[in-house]
Design a protein around this motif. Structure first.
Motif, PDB file in Angstrom:
ATOM      1  N   HIS A  13       0.823  -1.209   0.000  1.00 47.50           N
ATOM      2  CA  HIS A  13       0.000   0.000   0.000  1.00 47.50           C
ATOM      3  C   HIS A  13       0.853   1.253   0.000  1.00 47.50           C
ATOM      4  O   HIS A  13       0.322   2.359   0.052  1.00 47.50           O
ATOM      5  CB  HIS A  13      -0.917   0.029   1.237  1.00 47.50           C
ATOM      6  N   HIS A  14       2.163   1.090  -0.012  1.00 45.11           N
ATOM      7  CA  HIS A  14       3.037   2.256   0.114  1.00 45.11           C
ATOM      8  C   HIS A  14       4.134   2.228  -0.950  1.00 45.11           C
ATOM      9  O   HIS A  14       4.797   1.213  -1.146  1.00 45.11           O
ATOM     10  CB  HIS A  14       3.678   2.278   1.504  1.00 45.11           C
ATOM     11  N   ARG A  15       4.275   3.357  -1.641  1.00 45.83           N
ATOM     12  CA  ARG A  15       5.314   3.508  -2.664  1.00 45.83           C
ATOM     13  C   ARG A  15       6.065   4.810  -2.418  1.00 45.83           C
ATOM     14  O   ARG A  15       5.462   5.840  -2.132  1.00 45.83           O
ATOM     15  CB  ARG A  15       4.694   3.555  -4.058  1.00 45.83           C
ATOM     16  N   THR A  16       7.383   4.748  -2.575  1.00 41.45           N
ATOM     17  CA  THR A  16       8.236   5.930  -2.444  1.00 41.45           C
ATOM     18  C   THR A  16       9.105   6.031  -3.691  1.00 41.45           C
ATOM     19  O   THR A  16       9.912   5.131  -3.950  1.00 41.45           O
ATOM     20  CB  THR A  16       9.151   5.830  -1.203  1.00 41.45           C
ATOM     21  N   PRO A  17       8.956   7.096  -4.487  1.00 38.20           N
ATOM     22  CA  PRO A  17       9.854   7.269  -5.633  1.00 38.20           C
ATOM     23  C   PRO A  17      11.261   7.579  -5.140  1.00 38.20           C
ATOM     24  O   PRO A  17      11.446   8.240  -4.122  1.00 38.20           O
ATOM     25  CB  PRO A  17       9.252   8.461  -6.395  1.00 38.20           C
ATOM     26  N   LEU A  18      12.245   7.072  -5.859  1.00 35.46           N
ATOM     27  CA  LEU A  18      13.642   7.278  -5.480  1.00 35.46           C
ATOM     28  C   LEU A  18      14.370   8.078  -6.547  1.00 35.46           C
ATOM     29  O   LEU A  18      14.087   7.941  -7.733  1.00 35.46           O
ATOM     30  CB  LEU A  18      14.342   5.929  -5.300  1.00 35.46           C
ATOM     31  N   GLN A  19      15.298   8.866  -6.110  1.00 33.09           N
ATOM     32  CA  GLN A  19      16.113   9.650  -7.034  1.00 33.09           C
ATOM     33  C   GLN A  19      17.498   9.021  -7.117  1.00 33.09           C
ATOM     34  O   GLN A  19      18.184   8.866  -6.100  1.00 33.09           O
ATOM     35  CB  GLN A  19      16.239  11.096  -6.559  1.00 33.09           C
ATOM     36  N   LEU A  20      17.899   8.640  -8.333  1.00 30.05           N
ATOM     37  CA  LEU A  20      19.246   8.117  -8.535  1.00 30.05           C
ATOM     38  C   LEU A  20      20.214   9.276  -8.710  1.00 30.05           C
ATOM     39  O   LEU A  20      19.935  10.226  -9.450  1.00 30.05           O
ATOM     40  CB  LEU A  20      19.299   7.223  -9.771  1.00 30.05           C
ATOM     41  N   ARG A  21      21.321   9.185  -8.014  1.00 29.24           N
ATOM     42  CA  ARG A  21      22.373  10.200  -8.147  1.00 29.24           C
ATOM     43  C   ARG A  21      23.555   9.586  -8.875  1.00 29.24           C
ATOM     44  O   ARG A  21      23.791   8.372  -8.778  1.00 29.24           O
ATOM     45  CB  ARG A  21      22.796  10.699  -6.761  1.00 29.24           C
ATOM     46  N   PHE A  22      24.311  10.412  -9.552  1.00 28.69           N
ATOM     47  CA  PHE A  22      25.454   9.916 -10.310  1.00 28.69           C
ATOM     48  C   PHE A  22      26.419   9.146  -9.419  1.00 28.69           C
ATOM     49  O   PHE A  22      26.945   8.104  -9.805  1.00 28.69           O
ATOM     50  CB  PHE A  22      26.176  11.076 -11.012  1.00 28.69           C
ATOM     51  N   ASN A  23      26.614   9.622  -8.181  1.00 27.75           N
ATOM     52  CA  ASN A  23      27.574   8.946  -7.305  1.00 27.75           C
ATOM     53  C   ASN A  23      27.028   7.635  -6.724  1.00 27.75           C
ATOM     54  O   ASN A  23      27.744   6.930  -6.024  1.00 27.75           O
ATOM     55  CB  ASN A  23      28.068   9.868  -6.188  1.00 27.75           C
ATOM     56  N   ASP A  24      25.770   7.274  -7.019  1.00 22.61           N
ATOM     57  CA  ASP A  24      25.232   5.968  -6.624  1.00 22.61           C
ATOM     58  C   ASP A  24      25.748   4.860  -7.545  1.00 22.61           C
ATOM     59  O   ASP A  24      25.665   3.683  -7.209  1.00 22.61           O
ATOM     60  CB  ASP A  24      23.699   5.959  -6.703  1.00 22.61           C
ATOM     61  N   VAL A  25      26.283   5.249  -8.699  1.00 22.00           N
ATOM     62  CA  VAL A  25      26.689   4.303  -9.737  1.00 22.00           C
ATOM     63  C   VAL A  25      28.163   3.943  -9.561  1.00 22.00           C
ATOM     64  O   VAL A  25      29.004   4.805  -9.322  1.00 22.00           O
ATOM     65  CB  VAL A  25      26.447   4.914 -11.138  1.00 22.00           C
ATOM     66  N   ASP A  26      28.455   2.638  -9.685  1.00 21.71           N
ATOM     67  CA  ASP A  26      29.843   2.207  -9.538  1.00 21.71           C
ATOM     68  C   ASP A  26      30.515   2.045 -10.902  1.00 21.71           C
ATOM     69  O   ASP A  26      29.916   2.356 -11.937  1.00 21.71           O
ATOM     70  CB  ASP A  26      29.931   0.923  -8.705  1.00 21.71           C
ATOM     71  N   VAL A  27      31.742   1.549 -10.909  1.00 18.60           N
ATOM     72  CA  VAL A  27      32.520   1.454 -12.148  1.00 18.60           C
ATOM     73  C   VAL A  27      31.922   0.464 -13.146  1.00 18.60           C
ATOM     74  O   VAL A  27      32.263   0.498 -14.325  1.00 18.60           O
ATOM     75  CB  VAL A  27      33.992   1.073 -11.862  1.00 18.60           C
ATOM     76  N   LEU A  28      31.030  -0.393 -12.695  1.00 17.83           N
ATOM     77  CA  LEU A  28      30.377  -1.336 -13.602  1.00 17.83           C
ATOM     78  C   LEU A  28      29.157  -0.729 -14.290  1.00 17.83           C
ATOM     79  O   LEU A  28      28.514  -1.374 -15.108  1.00 17.83           O
ATOM     80  CB  LEU A  28      29.968  -2.601 -12.843  1.00 17.83           C
ATOM     81  N   GLY A  29      28.808   0.519 -13.918  1.00 14.42           N
ATOM     82  CA  GLY A  29      27.719   1.221 -14.586  1.00 14.42           C
ATOM     83  C   GLY A  29      26.349   1.015 -13.968  1.00 14.42           C
ATOM     84  O   GLY A  29      25.349   1.449 -14.531  1.00 14.42           O
ATOM     85  N   HIS A  30      26.289   0.333 -12.842  1.00 12.52           N
ATOM     86  CA  HIS A  30      25.002   0.155 -12.173  1.00 12.52           C
ATOM     87  C   HIS A  30      25.095   0.661 -10.744  1.00 12.52           C
ATOM     88  O   HIS A  30      26.173   0.936 -10.230  1.00 12.52           O
ATOM     89  CB  HIS A  30      24.518  -1.298 -12.215  1.00 12.52           C
ATOM     90  N   VAL A  31      23.936   0.793 -10.102  1.00  9.02           N
ATOM     91  CA  VAL A  31      23.896   1.281  -8.727  1.00  9.02           C
ATOM     92  C   VAL A  31      24.614   0.271  -7.829  1.00  9.02           C
ATOM     93  O   VAL A  31      24.361  -0.932  -7.891  1.00  9.02           O
ATOM     94  CB  VAL A  31      22.430   1.493  -8.270  1.00  9.02           C
ATOM     95  N   ASN A  32      25.518   0.786  -7.006  1.00  2.00           N
ATOM     96  CA  ASN A  32      26.284  -0.055  -6.096  1.00  2.00           C
ATOM     97  C   ASN A  32      25.356  -0.734  -5.098  1.00  2.00           C
ATOM     98  O   ASN A  32      24.403  -0.125  -4.603  1.00  2.00           O
ATOM     99  CB  ASN A  32      27.319   0.803  -5.371  1.00  2.00           C
ATOM    100  N   ASN A  33      25.638  -1.994  -4.782  1.00  5.43           N
ATOM    101  CA  ASN A  33      24.769  -2.767  -3.885  1.00  5.43           C
ATOM    102  C   ASN A  33      24.574  -2.107  -2.531  1.00  5.43           C
ATOM    103  O   ASN A  33      23.502  -2.227  -1.933  1.00  5.43           O
ATOM    104  CB  ASN A  33      25.332  -4.173  -3.686  1.00  5.43           C
ATOM    105  N   THR A  34      25.563  -1.397  -2.026  1.00  6.37           N
ATOM    106  CA  THR A  34      25.426  -0.770  -0.706  1.00  6.37           C
ATOM    107  C   THR A  34      24.383   0.343  -0.712  1.00  6.37           C
ATOM    108  O   THR A  34      23.795   0.645   0.333  1.00  6.37           O
ATOM    109  CB  THR A  34      26.767  -0.215  -0.208  1.00  6.37           C
ATOM    110  N   VAL A  35      24.123   0.937  -1.861  1.00  8.60           N
ATOM    111  CA  VAL A  35      23.164   2.036  -1.980  1.00  8.60           C
ATOM    112  C   VAL A  35      21.730   1.535  -1.786  1.00  8.60           C
ATOM    113  O   VAL A  35      20.866   2.277  -1.306  1.00  8.60           O
ATOM    114  CB  VAL A  35      23.333   2.764  -3.335  1.00  8.60           C
TER     115      VAL A  35
END
Length: 151
Positions: A13-35
């Motif tokens: 019943h609950h949704r929260t939109p998320l904002q991706l930031r450039f620094n969330d992305v690692d050298v492999l081009g995807h969001v780092n797992n810790t994020v």
């Protein structure tokens, strides 16, 4: 939590939109797992505000995380529109369990699942305590279903 057996959307019943930031992305081009954990924490914070019907006073914490299990299902890439879905799936004597899902908003592709056990906490004694009736009522009213832990 089984990533091969995904929960249906009607559970949430609950949704929260998320904002991706450039620094969330690692050298492999995807969001780092810790994020992902920051994303789940954001979803929890807004969920708790909505469940309680007011802003949470983070200086007076009455629940703490006891356990987190996260399954990474698909990578998140910069530019995707993602959201975190949150629901309470059970309540027990001193705790409740949240289920969260990160998914791509436009395609519905599930990126990750997370289960978190939240324990009712007394900051004065630094010990767990029975979950207050107020929490039980707020969670049950918000989710509109019986959350009593089935054993």
């Amino acid at each position: 939590m089984n990533p091969n057996n995904l929960p249906t959307l009607d559970l949430f019943h609950h949704r929260t939109p998320l904002q991706l930031r450039f620094n969330d992305v690692d050298v492999l081009g995807h969001v780092n797992n810790t994020v992902y954990f920051s994303f789940y924490d954001t979803g929890k914070a807004i969920y708790f505000s909505d469940v309680r019907g007011k802003s949470v006073d983070w200086k007076h914490v009455d629940t703490v995380i006891a356990n987190v299990n996260c399954a990474y299902i698909a990578p998140i890439f910069f530019g995707e529109e993602v959201e975190v879905l949150t629901t309470c799936i059970s309540i027990s004597e001193k705790s409740f369990k949240l289920l969260q899902m990160i998914r791509e908003k436009n395609t519905g592709e599930v990126k990750s699942l997370c289960e978190t056990v939240m324990v009712s906490y007394n900051p004065d004694t630094m010990t767990s305590q029975p979950l207050p009736d107020e929490w039980r009522k707020m969670l049950t009213d918000y989710e509109q279903r019986d959350l009593s832990k089935k054993r």
